[in-house]
Design an enzyme around this catalytic site. Sequence first.
Site, PDB file in Angstrom:
ATOM      1  N   ARG A 244      -6.085  47.640  62.943  1.00  0.00           N
ATOM      2  CA  ARG A 244      -7.349  46.916  63.160  1.00  0.00           C
ATOM      3  C   ARG A 244      -7.252  46.095  64.453  1.00  0.00           C
ATOM      4  O   ARG A 244      -8.252  45.861  65.119  1.00  0.00           O
ATOM      5  CB  ARG A 244      -7.679  45.999  61.972  1.00  0.00           C
ATOM      6  CG  ARG A 244      -8.946  45.190  62.232  1.00  0.00           C
ATOM      7  CD  ARG A 244      -9.475  44.418  61.063  1.00  0.00           C
ATOM      8  NE  ARG A 244     -10.720  43.777  61.454  1.00  0.00           N
ATOM      9  CZ  ARG A 244     -11.578  43.225  60.633  1.00  0.00           C
ATOM     10  NH1 ARG A 244     -11.339  43.224  59.349  1.00  0.00           N
ATOM     11  NH2 ARG A 244     -12.687  42.673  61.089  1.00  0.00           N
ATOM     12  N   ASN A 248      -9.164  44.363  69.209  1.00  0.00           N
ATOM     13  CA  ASN A 248      -8.949  43.195  70.059  1.00  0.00           C
ATOM     14  C   ASN A 248      -8.803  43.582  71.543  1.00  0.00           C
ATOM     15  O   ASN A 248      -8.479  42.735  72.363  1.00  0.00           O
ATOM     16  CB  ASN A 248      -7.705  42.443  69.589  1.00  0.00           C
ATOM     17  CG  ASN A 248      -8.030  41.111  68.942  1.00  0.00           C
ATOM     18  OD1 ASN A 248      -7.371  40.124  69.206  1.00  0.00           O
ATOM     19  ND2 ASN A 248      -9.061  41.062  68.115  1.00  0.00           N
TER      20      ASN A 248
HETATM   21  N1  LIG Z   1     -16.592  38.651  63.164  1.00  0.00           N
HETATM   22  C1  LIG Z   1     -16.402  39.594  64.062  1.00  0.00           C
HETATM   23  O1  LIG Z   1     -15.854  40.661  63.778  1.00  0.00           O
HETATM   24  C2  LIG Z   1     -16.895  39.381  65.472  1.00  0.00           C
HETATM   25  C3  LIG Z   1     -16.973  40.461  66.344  1.00  0.00           C
HETATM   26  C4  LIG Z   1     -17.458  40.244  67.623  1.00  0.00           C
HETATM   27  C5  LIG Z   1     -17.876  38.972  68.012  1.00  0.00           C
HETATM   28  N2  LIG Z   1     -17.807  37.944  67.134  1.00  0.00           N
HETATM   29  C6  LIG Z   1     -18.289  36.608  67.495  1.00  0.00           C
HETATM   30  O2  LIG Z   1     -19.695  36.706  67.702  1.00  0.00           O
HETATM   31  C7  LIG Z   1     -20.110  35.675  68.590  1.00  0.00           C
HETATM   32  C8  LIG Z   1     -21.040  36.253  69.632  1.00  0.00           C
HETATM   33  O3  LIG Z   1     -22.150  36.814  68.980  1.00  0.00           O
HETATM   34  P1  LIG Z   1     -23.503  37.131  69.753  1.00  0.00           P
HETATM   35  O4  LIG Z   1     -23.197  37.803  71.022  1.00  0.00           O
HETATM   36  O5  LIG Z   1     -24.415  37.759  68.790  1.00  0.00           O
HETATM   37  O6  LIG Z   1     -23.997  35.678  70.191  1.00  0.00           O
HETATM   38  P2  LIG Z   1     -24.957  34.610  69.465  1.00  0.00           P
HETATM   39  O7  LIG Z   1     -24.845  34.672  68.020  1.00  0.00           O
HETATM   40  O8  LIG Z   1     -24.702  33.315  70.147  1.00  0.00           O
HETATM   41  O9  LIG Z   1     -26.414  35.133  69.874  1.00  0.00           O
HETATM   42  C9  LIG Z   1     -26.747  35.185  71.238  1.00  0.00           C
HETATM   43  C10 LIG Z   1     -28.069  34.475  71.540  1.00  0.00           C
HETATM   44  O10 LIG Z   1     -29.151  35.337  71.186  1.00  0.00           O
HETATM   45  C11 LIG Z   1     -30.070  34.652  70.353  1.00  0.00           C
HETATM   46  N3  LIG Z   1     -30.666  35.668  69.494  1.00  0.00           N
HETATM   47  C12 LIG Z   1     -30.094  36.284  68.451  1.00  0.00           C
HETATM   48  N4  LIG Z   1     -30.891  37.267  67.999  1.00  0.00           N
HETATM   49  C13 LIG Z   1     -32.001  37.249  68.757  1.00  0.00           C
HETATM   50  C14 LIG Z   1     -33.172  38.027  68.776  1.00  0.00           C
HETATM   51  N5  LIG Z   1     -33.344  39.055  67.967  1.00  0.00           N
HETATM   52  N6  LIG Z   1     -34.119  37.720  69.696  1.00  0.00           N
HETATM   53  C15 LIG Z   1     -33.932  36.686  70.573  1.00  0.00           C
HETATM   54  N7  LIG Z   1     -32.829  35.938  70.612  1.00  0.00           N
HETATM   55  C16 LIG Z   1     -31.871  36.218  69.712  1.00  0.00           C
HETATM   56  C17 LIG Z   1     -29.243  33.621  69.644  1.00  0.00           C
HETATM   57  O11 LIG Z   1     -30.033  32.574  69.149  1.00  0.00           O
HETATM   58  C18 LIG Z   1     -28.299  33.184  70.779  1.00  0.00           C
HETATM   59  O12 LIG Z   1     -28.942  32.260  71.606  1.00  0.00           O
HETATM   60  C19 LIG Z   1     -18.849  35.070  69.165  1.00  0.00           C
HETATM   61  O13 LIG Z   1     -18.603  33.842  68.553  1.00  0.00           O
HETATM   62  C20 LIG Z   1     -17.772  36.063  68.800  1.00  0.00           C
HETATM   63  O14 LIG Z   1     -16.522  35.464  68.660  1.00  0.00           O
HETATM   64  C21 LIG Z   1     -17.327  38.121  65.867  1.00  0.00           C
HETATM   65  O1  LIG Z   2     -13.249  42.962  63.830  1.00  0.00           O
HETATM   66  C1  LIG Z   2     -12.228  42.809  64.496  1.00  0.00           C
HETATM   67  O2  LIG Z   2     -11.099  42.965  64.021  1.00  0.00           O
HETATM   68  C2  LIG Z   2     -12.307  42.439  65.923  1.00  0.00           C
HETATM   69  O3  LIG Z   2     -11.287  42.159  66.537  1.00  0.00           O
HETATM   70  C3  LIG Z   2     -13.649  42.422  66.576  1.00  0.00           C
HETATM   71  C4  LIG Z   2     -13.729  41.555  67.806  1.00  0.00           C
HETATM   72  O4  LIG Z   2     -14.775  42.064  68.602  1.00  0.00           O
HETATM   73  C5  LIG Z   2     -14.067  40.094  67.468  1.00  0.00           C
HETATM   74  O5  LIG Z   2     -14.421  39.397  68.634  1.00  0.00           O
HETATM   75  C6  LIG Z   2     -12.992  39.341  66.707  1.00  0.00           C
HETATM   76  O6  LIG Z   2     -13.492  38.126  66.216  1.00  0.00           O
HETATM   77  C7  LIG Z   2     -11.786  39.000  67.568  1.00  0.00           C
HETATM   78  O7  LIG Z   2     -10.659  38.867  66.790  1.00  0.00           O
HETATM   79  P1  LIG Z   2     -10.028  37.475  66.336  1.00  0.00           P
HETATM   80  O8  LIG Z   2      -9.100  37.861  65.236  1.00  0.00           O
HETATM   81  O9  LIG Z   2      -9.356  36.870  67.501  1.00  0.00           O
HETATM   82  O10 LIG Z   2     -11.137  36.610  65.843  1.00  0.00           O
END
Ligand SMILES: NC(=O)c1ccc[n+]([C@@H]2O[C@H](COP(=O)([O-])OP(=O)(O)OC[C@H]3O[C@@H](n4cnc5c(N)ncnc54)[C@H](O)[C@@H]3O)[C@@H](O)[C@H]2O)c1
Ligand SMILES: O=C(O)C(=O)C[C@@H](O)[C@H](O)[C@H](O)COP(=O)(O)O
Length: 364
Positions: A244, A248
Site C-alpha cells: 500500500r 506514497n
Molecule cells: N485519506 C487519503 O487516503 C488521502 C488521499 C489523498 C489526499 N488526502 C488528503 O486530502 C487533502 C486534500 O484534499 P482536496 O484536494 O480534496 O482538498 P480540500 O478538501 O481542501 O478541497 C479543496 C477545495 O475545494 C473546495 N471544494 C470541494 N468540493 C468542491 C466543489 N464541488 N465545488 C467547489 N469547491 C469545492 C473545498 O472547499 C476546498 O476549498 C489533503 O489533506 C490530503 O492530505 C487524503
Molecule cells: O491511501 C494511501 O495509502 C495513500 O498513501 C494515498 C495518498 O495519496 C494520501 O495522500 C495519504 O494520506 C498519504 O499517506 P500518509 O500515510 O502519509 O497519510
Amino acid sequence: MNKIVEKLTVILGKRSYPIKIGSGIIKEDNIFWPLKPGDQAMLVTNKTLANLLKDKVFYHLRKSGIKIDQVILSDGEQYKTLNEMEVIISALLEKKHTRDTTLIALGGGVIGDLTGFAASVYQRGVRFIQIPTTLLSQVDASVGGKTSVNHLFGKNMIGSFWQPSSVIIDVDCLKTLPYNQLVSGMAEVIKYAIIFDESFFSWLEENIETILSLDYKAISYCIKKCCELKAKLISLDEREKNFRALLNLGHTYGHAIEVHAGYGNWLHGEAISAGIVMAARTSELLGNLEKNDFKRILMLLKRTGLPIKGPKNMSAASYIPYMMRDKKVISGEIRLVLPLSIGKAEIYSNIDKNIILSAIKDSQ
Ligand SMILES: NC(=O)c1ccc[n+]([C@@H]2O[C@H](COP(=O)([O-])OP(=O)(O)OC[C@H]3O[C@@H](n4cnc5c(N)ncnc54)[C@H](O)[C@@H]3O)[C@@H](O)[C@H]2O)c1
Ligand SMILES: O=C(O)C(=O)C[C@@H](O)[C@H](O)[C@H](O)COP(=O)(O)O
Ligand SMILES: [Zn+2]
C-alpha cells in the site's frame, strides 16, 4: 437522467463497502445505504460546500427518512487539525448522537480525513459515509480508510485506519470545482498511472486536454480506473504493512513541501507533483529509471499545469528533517517509493543521501 455508471467494491470481509460512481446520483433512491429510514446521522461539511451542495444533500437525506444534523467547519488544509475534530465531537455530543449514528463527509480530502478520524474515535467508533466532491478525493482520498489530521511538524501525523461504510461519487459535483483544484487532483491520477499502469499513462497523455475540459466520459473513466486500482490494493494490504506504501509515490517530498510552505499554500496535488519529479529524478540518478520515462513523466505533469519544481525558497537540505519524520521511516532510515519504469514502482531504503539531495536540487 441520474445514473450509477459503476459500482465497485472494496473487499474487506465484513467491512467490505461499495464505491458508487455516477452523474447526479446524490438524488438516487437508497443512495445513502447502509442508512435506512429513522437512522440518525451527522453531515460534516465546510462553509464552501454548505453554500454549494449541502442543501441538496440535506434534502435527499431527509427525503430518505434520515434524522440528520449538520456541522459546518472552516475551509482549508490549515483547518485539518485536532481543533476542528473537537468541533465535530462537540456537535455530536450536543445533538446527543449515540453509537449507532453515522457521520457523512461532504467535501474534499480535508473534510473526508477529518470526518473519518472523528468517526473512528467518537464513542470508540461509529460508521461514516464519504461523499467526495473534489477530483482528488474522488480518485484517492475517499477510498481506503486513511483518516487523519495534520500536526505543525508533519502531515497526517495523527490518524487511524477506519473504513467508510460506503463511498458515493457524484461526478456532477466537479462542475463547480475551481480549475486549480481539478489540476491538483490530476496529480494523484498521474501517480496511479506511474505506479501501476503504463497503458493508463499513455491514455492520459492522449486525453489530458479532454479530461481537463471536464468531459464526463473521460473524467468518469479516470475516477473509475483509480478507484479500481486503489480498491484492489486496499483489499490486499489495508494497513500499509507492505505495498500500500506505493501510493506514497512523491509524498515523502510533497508532504515536506506542504509543511514547509505552511498548510494550504501548496495544494496537496501540487506538492505531490513536485515530489513525483524528485522521486523520478532520484530513480534516474540511481540508474533505475530510463531518461525517456523521466521525460514523459515530466511532460505529462507540465502539460496538466502541475508544478515540476519545488518551492524556490526551500533548500534541498531543508527537506531532510521533514523526510525523517515520514511515516515510512524504519529504524531512522528514509524509505522512498521510486518509479522503475512507467507502470512500475518499488519501495527503496538505504539510498545514498547525496543522491537524494542531488535529485531535489535538480528539481528546484
Ligand atoms: N485519506 C487519503 O487516503 C488521502 C488521499 C489523498 C489526499 N488526502 C488528503 O486530502 C487533502 C486534500 O484534499 P482536496 O484536494 O480534496 O482538498 P480540500 O478538501 O481542501 O478541497 C479543496 C477545495 O475545494 C473546495 N471544494 C470541494 N468540493 C468542491 C466543489 N464541488 N465545488 C467547489 N469547491 C469545492 C473545498 O472547499 C476546498 O476549498 C489533503 O489533506 C490530503 O492530505 C487524503
Ligand atoms: O491511501 C494511501 O495509502 C495513500 O498513501 C494515498 C495518498 O495519496 C494520501 O495522500 C495519504 O494520506 C498519504 O499517506 P500518509 O500515510 O502519509 O497519510
Ligand atoms: Zn496524496
